[in-house]
Design a protein around this motif. Structure first.
Motif, PDB file in Angstrom:
ATOM      1  N   LEU A 221      30.026  35.782  43.190  1.00 52.82           N
ATOM      2  CA  LEU A 221      29.067  36.425  42.294  1.00 52.82           C
ATOM      3  C   LEU A 221      27.993  35.431  41.845  1.00 52.82           C
ATOM      4  CD1 LEU A 221      28.343  39.046  41.007  1.00 52.82           C
ATOM      5  CD2 LEU A 221      30.000  38.611  39.197  1.00 52.82           C
ATOM      6  N   GLY A 222      28.392  34.196  41.595  1.00 51.72           N
ATOM      7  CA  GLY A 222      27.429  33.171  41.204  1.00 51.72           C
ATOM      8  C   GLY A 222      26.413  32.877  42.286  1.00 51.72           C
ATOM      9  N   ARG A 223      26.835  32.979  43.559  1.00 49.76           N
ATOM     10  CA  ARG A 223      25.885  32.733  44.656  1.00 49.76           C
ATOM     11  C   ARG A 223      24.972  33.948  44.878  1.00 49.76           C
ATOM     12  NH1 ARG A 223      30.395  29.772  46.017  1.00 49.76           N
ATOM     13  NH2 ARG A 223      31.442  31.425  47.184  1.00 49.76           N
ATOM     14  N   ILE A 224      25.463  35.144  44.582  1.00 51.22           N
ATOM     15  CA  ILE A 224      24.581  36.318  44.622  1.00 51.22           C
ATOM     16  C   ILE A 224      23.482  36.177  43.573  1.00 51.22           C
ATOM     17  CG2 ILE A 224      24.446  38.799  44.113  1.00 51.22           C
ATOM     18  CD1 ILE A 224      27.170  39.135  45.439  1.00 51.22           C
ATOM     19  N   LEU A 225      23.828  35.639  42.405  1.00 48.66           N
ATOM     20  CA  LEU A 225      22.831  35.467  41.338  1.00 48.66           C
ATOM     21  C   LEU A 225      21.667  34.581  41.786  1.00 48.66           C
ATOM     22  CD1 LEU A 225      25.009  35.084  38.105  1.00 48.66           C
ATOM     23  CD2 LEU A 225      23.475  36.978  38.700  1.00 48.66           C
ATOM     24  N   ILE A 226      21.946  33.589  42.643  1.00 46.64           N
ATOM     25  CA  ILE A 226      20.867  32.727  43.159  1.00 46.64           C
ATOM     26  C   ILE A 226      19.836  33.576  43.892  1.00 46.64           C
ATOM     27  CG2 ILE A 226      20.290  30.880  44.784  1.00 46.64           C
ATOM     28  CD1 ILE A 226      23.097  29.701  44.236  1.00 46.64           C
ATOM     29  N   ALA A 227      20.314  34.435  44.807  1.00 48.90           N
ATOM     30  CA  ALA A 227      19.408  35.280  45.594  1.00 48.90           C
ATOM     31  C   ALA A 227      18.645  36.260  44.702  1.00 48.90           C
ATOM     32  CB  ALA A 227      20.195  36.039  46.659  1.00 48.90           C
ATOM     33  N   LEU A 228      19.304  36.780  43.670  1.00 51.01           N
ATOM     34  CA  LEU A 228      18.664  37.768  42.794  1.00 51.01           C
ATOM     35  C   LEU A 228      17.611  37.127  41.889  1.00 51.01           C
ATOM     36  CD1 LEU A 228      21.668  40.065  41.790  1.00 51.01           C
ATOM     37  CD2 LEU A 228      20.091  40.258  43.727  1.00 51.01           C
ATOM     38  N   GLU A 234      10.073  36.227  41.868  1.00 55.21           N
ATOM     39  CA  GLU A 234       9.068  36.417  42.925  1.00 55.21           C
ATOM     40  C   GLU A 234       8.903  35.199  43.830  1.00 55.21           C
ATOM     41  OE1 GLU A 234       5.540  37.822  40.957  1.00 55.21           O
ATOM     42  OE2 GLU A 234       6.436  39.772  40.526  1.00 55.21           O
ATOM     43  N   LEU A 235       9.982  34.419  43.952  1.00 56.14           N
ATOM     44  CA  LEU A 235       9.973  33.360  44.968  1.00 56.14           C
ATOM     45  C   LEU A 235       9.914  33.991  46.349  1.00 56.14           C
ATOM     46  CD1 LEU A 235      12.658  30.818  43.692  1.00 56.14           C
ATOM     47  CD2 LEU A 235      10.252  30.313  44.144  1.00 56.14           C
ATOM     48  N   VAL A 236      10.603  35.125  46.499  1.00 56.00           N
ATOM     49  CA  VAL A 236      10.581  35.910  47.730  1.00 56.00           C
ATOM     50  C   VAL A 236      10.470  37.377  47.351  1.00 56.00           C
ATOM     51  CG1 VAL A 236      11.901  34.285  49.157  1.00 56.00           C
ATOM     52  CG2 VAL A 236      13.122  35.934  47.738  1.00 56.00           C
ATOM     53  N   ASP A 237      10.065  38.210  48.313  1.00 56.53           N
ATOM     54  CA  ASP A 237       9.944  39.647  48.053  1.00 56.53           C
ATOM     55  C   ASP A 237      11.145  40.423  48.567  1.00 56.53           C
ATOM     56  OD1 ASP A 237       7.394  39.376  46.889  1.00 56.53           O
ATOM     57  OD2 ASP A 237       6.454  39.314  48.870  1.00 56.53           O
ATOM     58  N   VAL A 238      11.927  39.784  49.435  1.00 58.17           N
ATOM     59  CA  VAL A 238      13.102  40.427  50.024  1.00 58.17           C
ATOM     60  C   VAL A 238      14.290  39.476  49.864  1.00 58.17           C
ATOM     61  CG1 VAL A 238      11.877  41.882  51.673  1.00 58.17           C
ATOM     62  CG2 VAL A 238      12.415  39.521  52.289  1.00 58.17           C
ATOM     63  N   PRO A 239      15.532  39.992  49.927  1.00 56.01           N
ATOM     64  CA  PRO A 239      16.686  39.106  49.721  1.00 56.01           C
ATOM     65  C   PRO A 239      16.959  38.186  50.913  1.00 56.01           C
ATOM     66  CG  PRO A 239      17.411  41.346  50.222  1.00 56.01           C
ATOM     67  CD  PRO A 239      15.924  41.409  50.076  1.00 56.01           C
ATOM     68  N   VAL A 240      16.248  37.058  50.929  1.00 55.32           N
ATOM     69  CA  VAL A 240      16.467  36.063  51.994  1.00 55.32           C
ATOM     70  C   VAL A 240      16.664  34.659  51.424  1.00 55.32           C
ATOM     71  CG1 VAL A 240      15.250  37.302  53.834  1.00 55.32           C
ATOM     72  CG2 VAL A 240      13.960  35.780  52.315  1.00 55.32           C
ATOM     73  N   PHE A 241      16.704  34.533  50.092  1.00 61.48           N
ATOM     74  CA  PHE A 241      16.867  33.214  49.479  1.00 61.48           C
ATOM     75  C   PHE A 241      18.352  32.883  49.477  1.00 61.48           C
ATOM     76  CE2 PHE A 241      16.737  29.844  46.351  1.00 61.48           C
ATOM     77  CZ  PHE A 241      15.470  29.298  46.498  1.00 61.48           C
TER      78      PHE A 241
END
Length: 373
Positions: A221-228, A234-241
């Protein structure tokens, strides 16, 4: 002696250390900006984002010790009775996309949202009886065995979780809060709720892992928070971080540096520096893979004669091991058109299928799978 607890946010570090972080950050932010632009203009954008997010789901669960591979998930997609390891990957994928949609609909990252994602993560998985979607009511600990005496870290008490998560929630959403720590000028540079998004992602991930609010599933869950956070900021527009692949390569260091931010003498500098460097490596890797995938897509499109073939070819970038049934369902075409197009792509050498199989044939985009692996 195990480390105990963690201070509430924000954090501070010596000015010279903060300056080093900012120097590193400048180059990494340029890479992230380039990555964002390339994804926005890619002909395989929508298709490959789904595949990248599945790979992230695999890598993040592998950090937890599972052995399932990206190829396993592609080959066995849609199976009726997946193993618990595959269930964890599938659940991660679902939770990631739930969170993404939640943010894109304008909602903040909240405790309610985090609990919902946890419920999704734990459905039919290991520890699924461990109060899915609810904060723990007992003390837990992190260590090599089941003895608290051997623990390397003892998180905050169960009675403190609500206050700590409220502090974290306000920090994530860049909103001032009465719980924020006050620092003197002599304490160094303060990374507050308005800090750079990459630094915020690093701090939030480490803080969440250190609060350890659930009995199980905190790491994922903590790693999902990074992507979110990357999408929210707005670092990215789609979940690819997706940093999990880089973190998994140095798993021991990752865990050690996370533990370093805890206790009475936290070392936030070493953790944030490691995280920022990992983000730079992630951007380099994703850009390289995206460019190769783009070249492959363009090469294949030149070999397609019909519009249906072009659509099927590009669809294979979201489902690299596919079937005629799935192609027909997702592209809203007849099974006969799907089967004919897949066979044409196979004859052209773009996809591979085992001709000895007569029913439920699988068509594999091996060139893309090699790029992604």
């Amino acid at each position: 002696m195990p480390k105990k607890g963690i201070a509430k946010l924000p954090i501070a570090m010596p000015n010279d250390k903060a300056l080093e972080i900012f120097r590193l950050l400048a180059g990494v932010n340029k890479k992230i900006g380039r990555m964002k632009s390339e994804f926005n203009h890619s002909i395989v954008n929508d298709a490959i984002v789904s595949t990248f997010s599945l790979k992230e789901s695999v890598q993040s669960t592998r950090i937890e010790g599972t052995q399932v591979t990206f190829s396993d998930m592609l080959e066995d997609r849609g199976e009726e009775n997946p193993s618990w390891e595959k269930i964890e990957v599938i659940n991660y994928h679902k939770a990631l996309h739930f969170g993404t949609d939640y943010i894109k609909n304008g909602y903040p990252i909240s405790t309610r949202m985090i609990k919902k994602m946890h419920s999704t993560l734990m459905e039919r998985a290991r520890g699924s009886c461990s109060s899915a979607g609810e904060f723990r009511k007992i003390q837990n600990f992190i260590g090599p065995n089941n003895r608290i005496e051997d623990a390397v870290y003892i998180p905050v008490g169960a009675h403190e979780i609500d206050a700590y998560m409220e502090n974290l929630e306000f920090f994530i959403n860049s909103t001032p809060h009465s719980s924020f720590r006050k620092f003197n000028k002599t304490d160094g540079f303060v990374f507050d709720e308005e800090c750079d998004p990459i630094i915020k992602a690093a701090i939030v991930h480490a803080q969440f892992e250190s609060i350890h609010p659930f009995l199980d599933g905190n790491g994922r869950l903590g790693r999902i928070l990074i992507a979110l956070i990357a999408i929210k900021e707005e670092l990215v527009d789609v979940p690819v971080f997706f940093v999990s692949e880089e973190l998994e390569k140095e798993r021991a260091r990752y865990y050690d540096l996370l533990n370093g931010v805890r206790g009475d003498n936290p070392d936030w500098y070493s953790w944030i520096r490691f995280f920022v460097i990992s983000c730079g490596r992630m951007a380099d890797s994703l850009l390289s893979k995206l460019k190769e995938a783009e070249n492959l897509a363009t090469f294949g499109l030149k070999k397609c004669n019909l519009e249906s073939e072009r659509k099927i070819w590009l669809y294979s970038f979201s489902d690299p091991v596919t079937t005629a049934t799935r192609v027909a369902e997702n592209l809203k075409i007849s099974p006969a058109t799907a089967r004919k197009g897949l066979n044409t792509l196979s004859e052209a050498g773009l996809l591979y299928t085992d001709e000895t199989v007569k029913r439920n044939k699988k068509y594999r985009n091996y060139d893309l799978m090699r790029i992604l692996n």
